[in-house]
Design an enzyme around this catalytic site. Structure first.
Site, short mmCIF file in Angstrom:
data_model
loop_
_atom_site.label_atom_id
_atom_site.label_comp_id
_atom_site.label_asym_id
_atom_site.label_seq_id
_atom_site.Cartn_x
_atom_site.Cartn_y
_atom_site.Cartn_z
N TYR A 151 11.37 8.43 1.26
CA TYR A 151 11.31 7.30 0.33
C TYR A 151 12.02 7.56 -1.01
O TYR A 151 11.97 6.70 -1.89
CB TYR A 151 9.84 6.92 0.08
CG TYR A 151 9.14 6.48 1.35
CD1 TYR A 151 9.61 5.39 2.07
CD2 TYR A 151 8.03 7.16 1.84
CE1 TYR A 151 8.99 4.98 3.25
CE2 TYR A 151 7.40 6.75 3.01
CZ TYR A 151 7.89 5.66 3.70
OH TYR A 151 7.28 5.26 4.86
N ARG A 202 5.31 12.04 -3.33
CA ARG A 202 5.22 12.61 -1.98
C ARG A 202 6.34 12.03 -1.12
O ARG A 202 6.88 10.99 -1.42
CB ARG A 202 3.88 12.27 -1.33
CG ARG A 202 2.76 12.85 -2.12
CD ARG A 202 1.48 13.02 -1.37
NE ARG A 202 0.52 13.48 -2.37
CZ ARG A 202 -0.50 12.77 -2.81
NH1 ARG A 202 -0.75 11.61 -2.30
NH2 ARG A 202 -1.29 13.23 -3.74
N GLU A 240 12.33 -9.69 1.71
CA GLU A 240 11.56 -8.52 2.14
C GLU A 240 12.42 -7.27 1.96
O GLU A 240 13.56 -7.24 2.40
CB GLU A 240 11.20 -8.72 3.62
CG GLU A 240 10.44 -7.56 4.24
CD GLU A 240 10.07 -7.86 5.69
OE1 GLU A 240 9.83 -9.03 6.04
OE2 GLU A 240 10.04 -6.90 6.48
N ALA A 253 3.10 -0.93 4.89
CA ALA A 253 2.54 -0.91 6.25
C ALA A 253 2.07 -2.30 6.70
O ALA A 253 2.05 -2.59 7.90
CB ALA A 253 1.39 0.09 6.32
N HIS A 283 12.67 -2.98 2.29
CA HIS A 283 12.15 -1.68 2.74
C HIS A 283 13.06 -0.59 2.23
O HIS A 283 14.29 -0.69 2.36
CB HIS A 283 12.05 -1.62 4.27
CG HIS A 283 11.10 -2.63 4.80
ND1 HIS A 283 9.75 -2.51 4.61
CD2 HIS A 283 11.30 -3.81 5.43
CE1 HIS A 283 9.15 -3.57 5.13
NE2 HIS A 283 10.08 -4.38 5.63
N PRO A 331 0.79 -1.23 0.00
CA PRO A 331 0.00 0.00 0.00
C PRO A 331 0.82 1.29 0.00
O PRO A 331 1.80 1.41 0.73
CB PRO A 331 -0.84 -0.10 1.28
CG PRO A 331 -0.24 -1.19 2.08
CD PRO A 331 0.43 -2.11 1.12
N ASN A 332 0.36 2.21 -0.82
CA ASN A 332 0.89 3.57 -0.96
C ASN A 332 2.19 3.66 -1.75
O ASN A 332 2.64 4.76 -2.07
CB ASN A 332 1.04 4.27 0.41
CG ASN A 332 -0.29 4.44 1.10
OD1 ASN A 332 -1.22 4.97 0.50
ND2 ASN A 332 -0.40 3.97 2.33
N ARG A 380 13.34 4.29 12.67
CA ARG A 380 12.09 5.06 12.66
C ARG A 380 11.23 4.71 13.88
O ARG A 380 11.75 4.21 14.87
CB ARG A 380 11.38 4.81 11.32
CG ARG A 380 12.25 5.22 10.12
CD ARG A 380 11.54 5.03 8.81
NE ARG A 380 10.35 5.86 8.73
CZ ARG A 380 9.38 5.69 7.83
NH1 ARG A 380 9.48 4.72 6.93
NH2 ARG A 380 8.35 6.50 7.81
N ASN A 389 7.86 -5.83 -0.83
CA ASN A 389 7.83 -4.73 0.13
C ASN A 389 6.37 -4.65 0.58
O ASN A 389 5.54 -4.05 -0.11
CB ASN A 389 8.28 -3.42 -0.51
CG ASN A 389 8.31 -2.28 0.52
OD1 ASN A 389 7.74 -2.41 1.61
ND2 ASN A 389 8.97 -1.19 0.17
O1 CA2 Z 1 10.51 1.73 3.98
C1 CA2 Z 1 9.65 1.08 3.37
O2 CA2 Z 1 9.80 0.63 2.25
C2 CA2 Z 1 8.29 0.83 4.05
O3 CA2 Z 1 7.87 -0.48 3.73
C3 CA2 Z 1 7.34 1.86 3.44
C4 CA2 Z 1 5.95 1.85 4.08
C5 CA2 Z 1 6.05 1.93 5.61
O4 CA2 Z 1 4.76 1.80 6.19
C6 CA2 Z 1 6.96 0.86 6.18
O5 CA2 Z 1 7.04 1.03 7.57
C7 CA2 Z 1 8.35 0.96 5.57
C8 CA2 Z 1 5.13 3.05 3.61
C9 CA2 Z 1 5.01 3.17 2.13
C10 CA2 Z 1 4.37 4.48 1.84
O6 CA2 Z 1 4.90 4.97 0.64
C11 CA2 Z 1 4.70 6.28 0.35
C12 CA2 Z 1 5.32 6.75 -0.78
C13 CA2 Z 1 5.20 8.05 -1.13
C14 CA2 Z 1 4.42 8.90 -0.38
C15 CA2 Z 1 3.80 8.42 0.75
C16 CA2 Z 1 3.92 7.11 1.11
#
Ligand code: CA2
Length: 144
Positions: A22, A17, A97, A76, A99, A9-10, A106, A73
């Site tokens: 990221y 963003r 996996e 969340a 990240h 997700p996301n 974090r 990946n």
């Molecule tokens: O660091 C990572 O790759 C995570 O898997 C990213 C997840 C986060 O919940 C994990 O704790 C770590 C969040 C992905 C959200 O991606 C976004 C990308 C652009 C803008 C907002 C969110």
């Protein structure tokens, strides 16, 4: 040899963003780079992104019989999803996996991964390069 690359997700918002956390690369460009690496490693990659837990579980199920490994990946869902963990374990395929961020630097809720105990290995904190490292590691493992 075919590897399924799953993003949760996301991650479809990458590059649009939060570039400070990221990075500024889009998911499309990360996948394109991984596709080029796959060509040099002489393997096939298939890409899947979803914001829905069940759709990710279904994609893992589909990989059985058609793919030899998984790069995931779970975003969340890493920290919450028993369903994705169980699907990875049930698939019986080696998985890595990834990240983008170093989740251990974090918030505390990101320090726990439900999926880490059922994967071959975890890569965190190398940004987009983490996917390349995962592919190299997984292919090397599969060729052993
Ligand atoms: O660091 C990572 O790759 C995570 O898997 C990213 C997840 C986060 O919940 C994990 O704790 C770590 C969040 C992905 C959200 O991606 C976004 C990308 C652009 C803008 C907002 C969110």
């Amino acid at each position: 040899m075919k590897i399924l690359v799953i993003n949760g997700p996301n991650l479809n918002l990458l590059g649009m963003r939060e570039p400070g956390i990221y990075g500024s690369e889009t998911l499309e460009s990360i996948n394109a780079e991984l596709g080029r690496l796959a060509v040099t490693l002489a393997v096939e990659v298939e890409f899947f992104q979803s914001n829905h837990e069940g759709a990710i579980v279904d994609a893992i199920h589909r990989a059985v019989g058609s793919c030899q490994g998984i790069i995931i990946n779970p975003a969340a869902y890493t920290h919450t999803s028993v369903a994705i963990r169980d699907a990875i374990a049930a698939a019986g395929l080696p998985a890595v996996e990834v990240h983008l961020s170093n989740v251990y630097k974090r918030e505390e809720f990101r320090h726990r991964s439900l999926t880490a105990p059922v994967v071959l290995g975890q890569i965190a904190g190398f940004g987009a390069a983490g996917y390349d490292l995962a592919l190299r590691g997984l292919v090397r493992h599969l060729q052993q």
